[in-house]
Scaffold this motif. Sequence first.
Motif, mmCIF file in Angstrom:
data_model
loop_
_atom_site.group_PDB
_atom_site.id
_atom_site.type_symbol
_atom_site.label_atom_id
_atom_site.label_comp_id
_atom_site.label_asym_id
_atom_site.label_seq_id
_atom_site.Cartn_x
_atom_site.Cartn_y
_atom_site.Cartn_z
ATOM 1 N N ILE A 292 -7.316 4.046 -0.946
ATOM 2 C CA ILE A 292 -6.108 3.283 -0.616
ATOM 3 C C ILE A 292 -5.200 4.092 0.307
ATOM 4 O O ILE A 292 -4.739 3.603 1.344
ATOM 5 C CB ILE A 292 -5.353 2.910 -1.896
ATOM 6 N N CYS A 293 -4.927 5.334 -0.080
ATOM 7 C CA CYS A 293 -3.897 6.124 0.601
ATOM 8 C C CYS A 293 -4.333 6.667 1.958
ATOM 9 O O CYS A 293 -3.537 6.682 2.910
ATOM 10 C CB CYS A 293 -3.460 7.286 -0.295
ATOM 11 N N GLU A 294 -5.572 7.151 2.071
ATOM 12 C CA GLU A 294 -5.967 7.826 3.302
ATOM 13 C C GLU A 294 -6.001 6.908 4.521
ATOM 14 O O GLU A 294 -5.540 7.308 5.592
ATOM 15 C CB GLU A 294 -7.305 8.540 3.114
ATOM 16 N N PRO A 295 -6.537 5.679 4.445
ATOM 17 C CA PRO A 295 -6.458 4.814 5.625
ATOM 18 C C PRO A 295 -5.027 4.526 6.063
ATOM 19 O O PRO A 295 -4.733 4.483 7.264
ATOM 20 C CB PRO A 295 -7.181 3.533 5.165
ATOM 21 N N PHE B 157 0.786 8.794 -7.976
ATOM 22 C CA PHE B 157 -0.312 9.359 -8.765
ATOM 23 C C PHE B 157 -1.198 10.230 -7.876
ATOM 24 O O PHE B 157 -1.585 11.337 -8.279
ATOM 25 C CB PHE B 157 -1.151 8.226 -9.374
ATOM 26 N N ASN B 158 -1.525 9.763 -6.688
ATOM 27 C CA ASN B 158 -2.388 10.500 -5.764
ATOM 28 C C ASN B 158 -1.803 11.869 -5.434
ATOM 29 O O ASN B 158 -2.503 12.891 -5.485
ATOM 30 C CB ASN B 158 -2.586 9.662 -4.503
ATOM 31 N N VAL B 159 -0.528 11.902 -5.111
ATOM 32 C CA VAL B 159 0.129 13.162 -4.733
ATOM 33 C C VAL B 159 0.193 14.114 -5.929
ATOM 34 O O VAL B 159 -0.109 15.316 -5.798
ATOM 35 C CB VAL B 159 1.534 12.874 -4.176
ATOM 36 N N ASN B 160 0.567 13.610 -7.080
ATOM 37 C CA ASN B 160 0.678 14.465 -8.265
ATOM 38 C C ASN B 160 -0.683 15.019 -8.678
ATOM 39 O O ASN B 160 -0.799 16.190 -9.073
ATOM 40 C CB ASN B 160 1.298 13.682 -9.421
ATOM 41 N N ASP C 102 0.395 -0.504 -11.002
ATOM 42 C CA ASP C 102 0.702 -1.883 -10.647
ATOM 43 C C ASP C 102 1.256 -2.029 -9.239
ATOM 44 O O ASP C 102 1.372 -3.151 -8.744
ATOM 45 C CB ASP C 102 1.708 -2.466 -11.643
ATOM 46 N N SER C 103 1.613 -0.925 -8.603
ATOM 47 C CA SER C 103 2.190 -1.001 -7.260
ATOM 48 C C SER C 103 1.606 0.087 -6.378
ATOM 49 O O SER C 103 1.097 1.106 -6.866
ATOM 50 C CB SER C 103 3.715 -0.844 -7.317
ATOM 51 N N LEU C 104 1.699 -0.142 -5.069
ATOM 52 C CA LEU C 104 1.242 0.861 -4.111
ATOM 53 C C LEU C 104 2.051 2.143 -4.265
ATOM 54 O O LEU C 104 1.497 3.249 -4.186
ATOM 55 C CB LEU C 104 1.377 0.313 -2.693
ATOM 56 N N GLU C 105 3.349 2.016 -4.495
ATOM 57 C CA GLU C 105 4.197 3.200 -4.640
ATOM 58 C C GLU C 105 3.735 4.060 -5.809
ATOM 59 O O GLU C 105 3.684 5.300 -5.706
ATOM 60 C CB GLU C 105 5.660 2.777 -4.826
#
Length: 291
Positions: free
Chosen positions: A130-133, A179-182, A171-174
């Motif tokens: 999700i995040c990298e693109p 979560f990805n960063v942590n 539940d949200s992109l934010e």
Amino acid sequence: MKRINAPIWKPKKGERVADRIAFLDPNEKFEEIARLLYAYEFSWDIERALEFALFRTYAVPAISSLLAKTGEFENRPRKRYDDTEIILAETKEHGLESRRGTEAIARMNEMHARYRISNTDMLYVLSTFICEPIRWLDRFGRRPMTNKEQLAWFRYYRGLGSRMGISALPDSLEDMVRFNVNYETERFRFSETNATVAQSTVNLLLSFYLPRPLIPLGRPVVHALLDAPLRESMGFQKPPSWLCRAVPTVLRLRAFALRRLPLRRKPRLLTQVPRPTYPQGYDISRLGTFR
């Protein structure tokens, strides 16, 4: 093997894919939006971004050690790359609930079930898709994803994650980005398996563009695209500062040129790309690894 044509919208004369996306509801038509982004708007960029997404997961010792144990990176790196790309492309091109999409997800789940993989690690891998693109297009795309496109992209992969049996999905992109960063802050650290799997992957990706003797010259170019925590977790040396400036500059110049070129009118479908691994076509049920 004959492959079924993907059920994808095609623009007529005078129509733009971006206008079609703007017309769609990202909460209801997220699969179609994700498909149009992947096949038309950002086909090359999304393919590269997903390569780097998988690459980031190799900076986690718990993940890289499992991958190293399979022997796939050492013995059949191209097949593993193709199998992963095909499975993800099948679900995106045909739909999460389509016959081919469900078959691809089932094959992926069957492979994962053979190993003890924590839910948190599975969720992290999904979060990179999700995040990298989104991040790649912010840096190097012809344009960044719009808020509507980001929402649809998130909802598509959240739907994939639920079908993979991943629990505690944000539940949200934010929340997914948080979560990805942590996760990366807590779990990126060097290990020998990180280095082994990452080096095999770099060599494979460079082999798509360079003859074998020139691959060592290309490695610093790849390293120049990696942030410091990722590079250190792989055991890669920092490239010269001029190269760390030059490589992103070249990609931004590409984006500048793309903004002045005609838009793609035909979809680029990764299920249709000729592959030396499968010269006669592939069977979804035979993709990946087996006991």
